[in-house]
Motif scaffolding. Structure first.
Motif, PDB file in Angstrom:
ATOM      1  N   GLY A 191     -15.996  -2.352   6.697  1.00 19.09           N
ATOM      2  CA  GLY A 191     -15.883  -2.074   8.120  1.00 19.09           C
ATOM      3  C   GLY A 191     -15.072  -0.818   8.415  1.00 19.09           C
ATOM      4  N   GLY A 192     -14.329  -0.841   9.533  1.00 17.84           N
ATOM      5  CA  GLY A 192     -13.561   0.314   9.979  1.00 17.84           C
ATOM      6  C   GLY A 192     -12.434   0.681   9.028  1.00 17.84           C
ATOM      7  N   ILE A 193     -11.817  -0.331   8.396  1.00 22.52           N
ATOM      8  CA  ILE A 193     -10.736  -0.073   7.431  1.00 22.52           C
ATOM      9  C   ILE A 193     -11.285   0.711   6.236  1.00 22.52           C
ATOM     10  N   GLY A 194     -12.440   0.275   5.766  1.00 23.05           N
ATOM     11  CA  GLY A 194     -13.068   0.951   4.626  1.00 23.05           C
ATOM     12  C   GLY A 194     -13.455   2.384   4.963  1.00 23.05           C
ATOM     13  N   GLU A 195     -13.961   2.566   6.183  1.00 24.70           N
ATOM     14  CA  GLU A 195     -14.322   3.919   6.619  1.00 24.70           C
ATOM     15  C   GLU A 195     -13.098   4.830   6.623  1.00 24.70           C
ATOM     16  N   ARG A 196     -11.973   4.273   7.063  1.00 20.67           N
ATOM     17  CA  ARG A 196     -10.740   5.068   7.103  1.00 20.67           C
ATOM     18  C   ARG A 196     -10.309   5.467   5.682  1.00 20.67           C
ATOM     19  N   ILE A 197     -10.460   4.550   4.743  1.00 19.04           N
ATOM     20  CA  ILE A 197     -10.071   4.847   3.352  1.00 19.04           C
ATOM     21  C   ILE A 197     -10.973   5.944   2.772  1.00 19.04           C
ATOM     22  N   LEU A 198     -12.271   5.852   3.039  1.00 15.87           N
ATOM     23  CA  LEU A 198     -13.192   6.894   2.554  1.00 15.87           C
ATOM     24  C   LEU A 198     -12.867   8.233   3.211  1.00 15.87           C
ATOM     25  N   ARG A 199     -12.568   8.192   4.511  1.00 16.84           N
ATOM     26  CA  ARG A 199     -12.191   9.422   5.228  1.00 16.84           C
ATOM     27  C   ARG A 199     -10.925  10.011   4.603  1.00 16.84           C
ATOM     28  N   ASN A 200      -9.945   9.153   4.320  1.00 13.11           N
ATOM     29  CA  ASN A 200      -8.705   9.623   3.689  1.00 13.11           C
ATOM     30  C   ASN A 200      -8.984  10.261   2.329  1.00 13.11           C
ATOM     31  N   PHE A 201      -9.918   9.680   1.582  1.00 13.44           N
ATOM     32  CA  PHE A 201     -10.265  10.244   0.270  1.00 13.44           C
ATOM     33  C   PHE A 201     -10.870  11.643   0.438  1.00 13.44           C
ATOM     34  N   LEU A 202     -11.763  11.774   1.418  1.00 10.64           N
ATOM     35  CA  LEU A 202     -12.385  13.091   1.649  1.00 10.64           C
ATOM     36  C   LEU A 202     -11.341  14.101   2.125  1.00 10.64           C
ATOM     37  N   ASP A 203     -10.335  13.612   2.852  1.00 10.50           N
ATOM     38  CA  ASP A 203      -9.319  14.502   3.436  1.00 10.50           C
ATOM     39  C   ASP A 203      -8.158  14.823   2.492  1.00 10.50           C
ATOM     40  N   LEU A 204      -8.154  14.282   1.282  1.00  9.39           N
ATOM     41  CA  LEU A 204      -7.041  14.540   0.361  1.00  9.39           C
ATOM     42  C   LEU A 204      -6.836  16.053   0.188  1.00  9.39           C
ATOM     43  N   THR A 205      -5.576  16.474   0.188  1.00 12.95           N
ATOM     44  CA  THR A 205      -5.323  17.896  -0.066  1.00 12.95           C
ATOM     45  C   THR A 205      -5.277  18.104  -1.575  1.00 12.95           C
ATOM     46  N   VAL A 206      -5.953  19.146  -2.006  1.00 16.41           N
ATOM     47  CA  VAL A 206      -6.086  19.361  -3.461  1.00 16.41           C
ATOM     48  C   VAL A 206      -4.974  20.289  -3.940  1.00 16.41           C
TER      49      VAL A 206
ATOM     50  N   ILE B 191       0.842  -1.200   0.000  1.00 17.50           N
ATOM     51  CA  ILE B 191       0.000   0.000   0.000  1.00 17.50           C
ATOM     52  C   ILE B 191       0.877   1.250   0.000  1.00 17.50           C
ATOM     53  N   LYS B 192       0.476   2.237  -0.784  1.00 16.96           N
ATOM     54  CA  LYS B 192       1.220   3.506  -0.773  1.00 16.96           C
ATOM     55  C   LYS B 192       0.294   4.684  -1.052  1.00 16.96           C
ATOM     56  N   GLY B 193       0.682   5.838  -0.580  1.00 15.55           N
ATOM     57  CA  GLY B 193      -0.060   7.063  -0.871  1.00 15.55           C
ATOM     58  C   GLY B 193      -1.065   7.418   0.211  1.00 15.55           C
ATOM     59  N   PRO B 194      -1.657   8.615   0.065  1.00 10.91           N
ATOM     60  CA  PRO B 194      -2.510   9.175   1.117  1.00 10.91           C
ATOM     61  C   PRO B 194      -3.831   8.420   1.319  1.00 10.91           C
ATOM     62  N   LEU B 195      -4.268   7.650   0.311  1.00 14.81           N
ATOM     63  CA  LEU B 195      -5.523   6.920   0.464  1.00 14.81           C
ATOM     64  C   LEU B 195      -5.432   5.893   1.600  1.00 14.81           C
ATOM     65  N   PHE B 196      -4.200   5.435   1.878  1.00 16.38           N
ATOM     66  CA  PHE B 196      -4.032   4.367   2.863  1.00 16.38           C
ATOM     67  C   PHE B 196      -3.387   4.853   4.163  1.00 16.38           C
ATOM     68  N   LYS B 197      -3.440   6.150   4.371  1.00 14.22           N
ATOM     69  CA  LYS B 197      -2.904   6.720   5.614  1.00 14.22           C
ATOM     70  C   LYS B 197      -3.547   6.030   6.825  1.00 14.22           C
ATOM     71  N   GLY B 198      -2.705   5.576   7.755  1.00 17.29           N
ATOM     72  CA  GLY B 198      -3.227   4.943   8.961  1.00 17.29           C
ATOM     73  C   GLY B 198      -3.491   3.453   8.812  1.00 17.29           C
TER      74      GLY B 198
END
Lengths: 198, 252
Positions: free
Chosen positions: A183-198, A125-132
């Motif tokens: 589950g919780g992992i998926g929620e974190r990935i969606l949160r990371n997507f919303l939090d991406l810096t543009v 895994i790499k990049g901001p989508l997988f933070k945490g």
């Protein structure tokens, strides 16, 4: 934050809506080109069959709209596959963001069942989508076609062979798995997507 | 790494409440279905199955509303079953947010329903549940929660369902169900060998070894249980850690 879900002929989007609502976001489901273009985030979900889905996108002129999006875009499942050049499913030309083809799983052993359905692990895994996240975290898959590992791959999963569990090119992100059902992992990935810096 | 073996709590729902029978009778209350499902999800359940055992029209409406609540609150896949007779029922439950539907008696009465569901929604949403019992004539399928015997042999019917496009087979051994003496591993193993789709074992979980055996001897892809989870005889986190130590690939 204004999150738009692309409305098209590709199955049920309510699980994506529910997952975003659990994160405090009420998304808009739309096939309006202007609204998609102006959204802060665009989610391009999908279940179902690639050929029909792509035909609908073309009919609505959404293929050109999606290609031109500049904000972070997340393709999910068929969404990831349609962002590729071509799919073996229905011999369908895709949107061509990712310069690779989508192939059908060819199992060689009885225990390798198709569709690949259930929980499997993420590697490399790499990049901001997988933070945490950690290597070997589990996510939920349901698919019969896969994207091979390419230069755009940001996570791999091994089932029958290693394939692209997630990809990224510029503002385009995509997952073969369903973060909205992971589950919780998926929620974190969606949160990371919303939090991406543009 | 292969797919993880799945642990699936099953919640029987009547009038908005979870119940679980022993050998399909003697229902006992076991809590609010949405709260219970959420707790299981947080404990590491891989999927949930909700079965509507209410017969009435009014009960069906209550169940659909419960499905909407489950979809809103729970972030893992769930299957719904019970009282699904036609495509309109399938559509209603998928629209309410269910990921899969489980069809049982209706599929035996009208096998075309399997083809129709698969064609419209994909095989991944179509779980065919089979209640069967071992008799002197072999494994025989039953209708209506195990009350009416059919002419179908378990293995023939499972194969037929698979050929019509079923995405998974959920096999309940009526002799093992509620007895807590282990799953019907011999029949499960044969189903797994003969079919190219995932098999969910159901009926017979009493201790953690039974889950292991369903995966190793029964070659199942998933194991479903109800009362051992509802009455906290087995906790899912400990079960999964133990299975992992036993060499079973589970999601921790």
């Amino acid at each position: 934050m204004n999150v738009a879900i692309v409305k098209y002929n590709a199955g049920n989007v309510c699980s994506v809506i529910n997952a975003l609502k659990r994160l405090g976001i009420t998304p808009e489901v739309t096939d309006d080109r202007e609204r998609l273009t102006k959204a802060d985030r665009v989610i391009f979900p999908g279940q179902g069959e690639a050929g029909n889905a792509m035909a609908y996108l073309r009919e609505k002129g959404l293929d050109a709209t999606i290609r031109r999006l500049r904000q972070p875009v997340l393709g999910i499942c068929i969404g990831q596959q349609l962002l590729c050049r071509h799919s073996e499913e229905g011999d369908t030309d895709g949107l061509g963001i990712f310069d690779t083809d989508v192939m059908k799983f060819c199992p060689t052993r009885h225990e390798d069942k198709v569709p690949h359905m259930g929980w499997n692990t993420l590697s490399d895994i790499k990049g901001p989508l997988f933070k945490g996240l950690k290597e070997k975290d589990f996510v939920y898959f349901v698919h019969s076609y896969y994207v091979p590992v390419t230069d755009f791959t940001i996570a791999t999963t091994d089932y029958i062979l290693p394939f692209s569990a997630a990809m990224q090119k510029g503002n385009f992100y995509a997952t073969q798995f369903h973060p909205e059902k992971s589950g919780g992992i998926g929620e974190r990935i969606l949160r990371n997507f919303l939090d991406l810096t543009v | 790494m292969a797919l993880a073996k799945r642990i699936i709590p099953c919640l029987d729902v009547k009038n908005g409440q979870t119940v679980k029978g022993t050998n399909f009778v003697n229902l006992r209350q076991a809590g609010d279905p949405v709260a219970l499902g959420k707790a299981y999800s947080e404990q590491g359940a891989d999927e949930l199955v909700y079965l509507d055992i209410t017969a009435s029209h009014e009960g069906r409406k209550t169940f659909t509303e419960m499905v909407q609540r489950v979809a809103a609150e729970i972030s893992i896949p769930f299957t719904v079953g019970g009282g699904i007779n036609e495509m309109a029922d399938v559509e209603r439950l998928l629209n309410a947010g269910a990921d899969k539907v489980s069809i049982n008696s209706a599929a035996i009465r009208n096998p075309q329903l399997i083809n129709d569901i698969t064609k419209h929604f994909g095989s991944q949403v179509c779980v065919v549940a089979i209640d069967a019992k071992k008799t002197e004539k072999g494994w025989i399928c039953f209708l209506n929660g195990g009350r009416i015997p059919t002419a179908w042999n378990l293995f023939d019917w499972a194969k037929e369902a698979c050929e019509r496009g079923a995405g998974e087979i959920l096999f309940t051994s009526m002799d093992h169900d509620g007895v807590k003496n282990g799953y019907a591993n011999e029949a499960l193993s044969r189903l797994s060998d003969e079919l190219s789709i995932p098999i969910i074992a159901s009926g017979g979980a009493g201790k953690r070894e039974h889950f292991r055996d369903a995966f190793t001897i029964g070659k199942s892809d998933a194991a479903l249980a109800a009362s051992v989870f509802h009455f906290e005889e087995i906790a899912i986190p400990e079960l999964k850690l133990w299975l992992k130590a036993e060499g079973i690939n589970v999601r921790i």
